[in-house]
Design an enzyme around this catalytic site. Structure first.
Site, PDB file in Angstrom:
ATOM      1  N   LYS A  28       0.837  -1.209   0.000  1.00 30.71           N
ATOM      2  CA  LYS A  28       0.000   0.000   0.000  1.00 30.71           C
ATOM      3  C   LYS A  28       0.872   1.260   0.000  1.00 30.71           C
ATOM      4  CE  LYS A  28      -3.016   0.567   3.476  1.00 30.71           C
ATOM      5  NZ  LYS A  28      -2.780   1.819   4.216  1.00 30.71           N
ATOM      6  N   SER A  29       1.893   1.282   0.842  1.00 28.38           N
ATOM      7  CA  SER A  29       2.749   2.477   0.924  1.00 28.38           C
ATOM      8  C   SER A  29       3.413   2.768  -0.413  1.00 28.38           C
ATOM      9  CB  SER A  29       3.844   2.263   1.979  1.00 28.38           C
ATOM     10  OG  SER A  29       3.277   2.177   3.254  1.00 28.38           O
ATOM     11  N   GLY A 101      -5.126   7.933   5.474  1.00 33.39           N
ATOM     12  CA  GLY A 101      -4.222   8.927   6.072  1.00 33.39           C
ATOM     13  C   GLY A 101      -2.990   9.118   5.203  1.00 33.39           C
ATOM     14  N   ARG A 129      -8.941  12.258  12.366  1.00 32.72           N
ATOM     15  CA  ARG A 129      -7.493  12.087  12.593  1.00 32.72           C
ATOM     16  C   ARG A 129      -6.744  13.423  12.551  1.00 32.72           C
ATOM     17  NH1 ARG A 129      -5.489   7.040   9.119  1.00 32.72           N
ATOM     18  NH2 ARG A 129      -3.654   7.348  10.433  1.00 32.72           N
ATOM     19  N   ASP A 327       1.942  -1.059  11.920  1.00 32.55           N
ATOM     20  CA  ASP A 327       0.609  -1.499  11.482  1.00 32.55           C
ATOM     21  C   ASP A 327       0.295  -2.933  11.909  1.00 32.55           C
ATOM     22  OD1 ASP A 327       0.074   0.930  10.325  1.00 32.55           O
ATOM     23  OD2 ASP A 327       0.833   0.341   8.357  1.00 32.55           O
ATOM     24  N   LYS A 354      -4.378   6.029  14.579  1.00 37.63           N
ATOM     25  CA  LYS A 354      -4.474   5.345  13.278  1.00 37.63           C
ATOM     26  C   LYS A 354      -5.928   5.414  12.790  1.00 37.63           C
ATOM     27  CE  LYS A 354      -0.180   4.282  12.993  1.00 37.63           C
ATOM     28  NZ  LYS A 354       0.632   4.978  11.974  1.00 37.63           N
TER      29      LYS A 354
HETATM   30  C1  S3P Z   1       2.510   4.822   6.213  1.00 43.05           C
HETATM   31  C2  S3P Z   1       3.033   5.223   7.416  1.00 43.05           C
HETATM   32  C3  S3P Z   1       2.485   4.784   8.717  1.00 43.05           C
HETATM   33  C4  S3P Z   1       1.554   3.593   8.579  1.00 43.05           C
HETATM   34  C5  S3P Z   1       0.614   3.743   7.421  1.00 43.05           C
HETATM   35  C6  S3P Z   1       1.373   3.884   6.122  1.00 43.05           C
HETATM   36  C7  S3P Z   1       3.131   5.317   4.978  1.00 43.05           C
HETATM   37  O1  S3P Z   1       1.767   5.861   9.281  1.00 43.05           O
HETATM   38  O2  S3P Z   1       0.821   3.412   9.772  1.00 43.05           O
HETATM   39  O3  S3P Z   1      -0.238   2.620   7.320  1.00 43.05           O
HETATM   40  O4  S3P Z   1       2.858   4.757   3.892  1.00 43.05           O
HETATM   41  O5  S3P Z   1       3.918   6.267   5.051  1.00 43.05           O
HETATM   42  P1  S3P Z   1       2.491   6.995  10.192  1.00 43.05           P
HETATM   43  O6  S3P Z   1       3.398   7.750   9.326  1.00 43.05           O
HETATM   44  O7  S3P Z   1       1.367   7.822  10.727  1.00 43.05           O
HETATM   45  O8  S3P Z   1       3.196   6.218  11.267  1.00 43.05           O
END
Ligand code: S3P
Length: 449
Positions: A28-29, A101, A129, A327, A354
């Site tokens: 996903k990232s 997010g 959030r 996560d 989250k």
């Molecule tokens: C992510 C960073 C994390 C993670 C999210 C994906 C990202 O969040 O929890 O699912 O892709 O950069 P945080 O940056 O708020 O820790």
């Protein structure tokens, strides 16, 4: 309620051995970043293995609204014709990032140094959030923001017409905040410096370098110092998205707790900034084997084999490991309930902001299933009941949170009585094929009333 449509209640029952191969979707990232960086390059970026979950589809739609041409060619195959750094057009309508997010925060960062305005919103989870963690860094580049009380969405960002480079120390361990600052720095002239005290997932840095930006990363006494030279011409890329370790966590952990299981999860991205769960599981005594270690598209990748592990012991998870498995605490807390002894998870207060307050969501749901929990603001402690020892027989609230829903459903595959979730709809944000994939391994999932 699910983010899109009516709630989908679902129940998991004690399942036979889980066996076979689990092809989990793309990371996903990396998927979000492929679309956003592709939109900021000049020319056509080709992506294969893109996660087609709702979160990423919302980012694709947003990139179109900012002027990029985003085209779907077949399963996981996409192209993005970018508009160049600083080339975003002003969207005609509100940008709805749904549940994501990562989507909203990275896009806010990326547009904040363009001479345009945009208004962002999302579902009830995203609207609750905190966004101050993004509006603070982008203000340093000259952007303005107007949001609801407490820095919540909906929010309008007025991008800086004459952006200045910034030096920003990220106050919490957050790859989203780090990435928003770096993407803002892309269109600021001169050098932007972003410093993180604890290392978080580094896909943005890796991918920026891949797209041809000048990025320097140094480990210093102050932390990880990332220096980015602004206003590069990003070169379009061919990206192969590895499979998501955060999604792999579900079939892997289900196999560890369901008697007799043996599951292979091939092609999983094992970037060290993401792999903390697997180290933790091995320390607990999980039968987890990494096969065929290799590198694909600049990321370490392996096939994971997980077997039922009847002798897992609770451990104290080192707090400094939290960013590399942030996560995965919900599913780890389920595994911990089936281990012997106590699993102590400290330094996890980021879980409270989250998609849901994940400490509270897991604590309440596990308690309803008969598990003893201790918690404080920054800590979750699960008292293990041993293999097959969790009573279950409860309905957990998913709270618009995909990982909470999947965690309880995996728990229900091994508990004495079934475990239900009130809404499995949010699973589609990150793992749209969770239900058929788990069923193909032998999981007993039913859509309930
Ligand atoms: C992510 C960073 C994390 C993670 C999210 C994906 C990202 O969040 O929890 O699912 O892709 O950069 P945080 O940056 O708020 O820790």
């Amino acid at each position: 309620m699910s983010s899109h449509g009516d709630p989908i209640p679902m129940t998991a029952r004690k399942s036979g051995p889980l066996k076979g191969e689990a092809q989990v979707p793309g990371d996903k990232s990396i998927s979000h970043r492929s679309l956003i960086l592709g939109a900021m390059a000049v020319g056509e970026t080709k992506i294969t293995g893109l996660l087609e979950g709702q979160d990423v589809l919302d980012t694709a739609k947003a990139m179109r609204a900012f002027g990029a041409e985003v085209t779907h060619h077949g399963p996981g195959e996409w192209t993005v014709h970018g508009v160049g750094v600083g080339g975003f057009a002003e969207p005609e309508d509100v940008i709805d990032c749904g549940n994501s997010g990562t989507g909203v925060r990275l896009i806010m960062g990326a547009m904040s140094t363009c001479p345009i305005s945009a208004t962002f919103t999302g579902d009830a989870s995203l609207r609750s959030r905190p966004m101050k963690r993004i509006t603070d860094p982008i203000a340093a580049f000259g952007a303005k923001s107007y949001g609801r009380d407490g820095g919540r969405l909906p929010m309008t960002i007025v991008g800086a017409a004459e952006p200045v480079p910034a030096r920003y120390v990220v106050p919490m361990p957050s790859a989203q905040v780090k990435s928003a600052a770096l993407l803002a720095g892309l269109n600021a002239p001169g050098e932007t410096v972003v410093i993180e005290k604890e290392a978080t997932r580094d896909h943005t840095e890796r991918m920026l370098a891949g797209f041809g930006a000048q990025v320097k990363v140094e480990d210093t006494d102050e932390g990880r110092v990332i220096t980015l030279t602004g206003q590069p011409e990003l070169q379009p890329q061919t990206i192969v998205v590895p499979r998501d370790p955060s999604s792999a966590a579900f079939p892997v952990c289900a196999a560890l707790i369901v008697e007799g299981s043996d599951v292979l999860v091939p092609g999983i991205g094992l970037n060290p900034t993401r792999a903390g769960l697997f180290t933790t599981l091995q320390e607990m005594g999980a039968e987890l084997v990494f096969e065929n270690m290799r590198e694909e598209g600049g990321e370490p990748v392996a096939d994971l084999r997980a077997r039922f592990s009847d002798n897992m012991q609770g451990i104290e998870v080192p707090p400094e490991r939290a960013p590399s498995m942030i996560d995965e605490y919900p599913i780890l807390s389920v595994v911990a309930a089936f281990a012997h002894g106590k699993t102590v998870m400290r330094g996890v207060k980021e879980l409270r902001v989250k998609e849901s307050d994940r400490i509270d969501a897991m604590a309440r749901g596990l308690e309803a299933c008969g598990v003893t929990i201790e918690e404080d603001e920054d800590t979750l402690i699960v008292h293990g009941m041993g293999p097959g020892g969790v009573p279950g027989g409860a309905t957990a609230e998913a709270r618009l949170d995909h990982r909470i829903a999947m965690s309880f459903l995996c728990g229900g595959m091994a508990s004495q009585q079934p475990i239900s979730v009130d809404d499995a709809g949010p699973i589609a944000t990150s793992f749209p094929v969770f239900e058929p994939l788990m069923e193909s391994l032998g999981a007993q999932l039913v859509r309930s009333e």
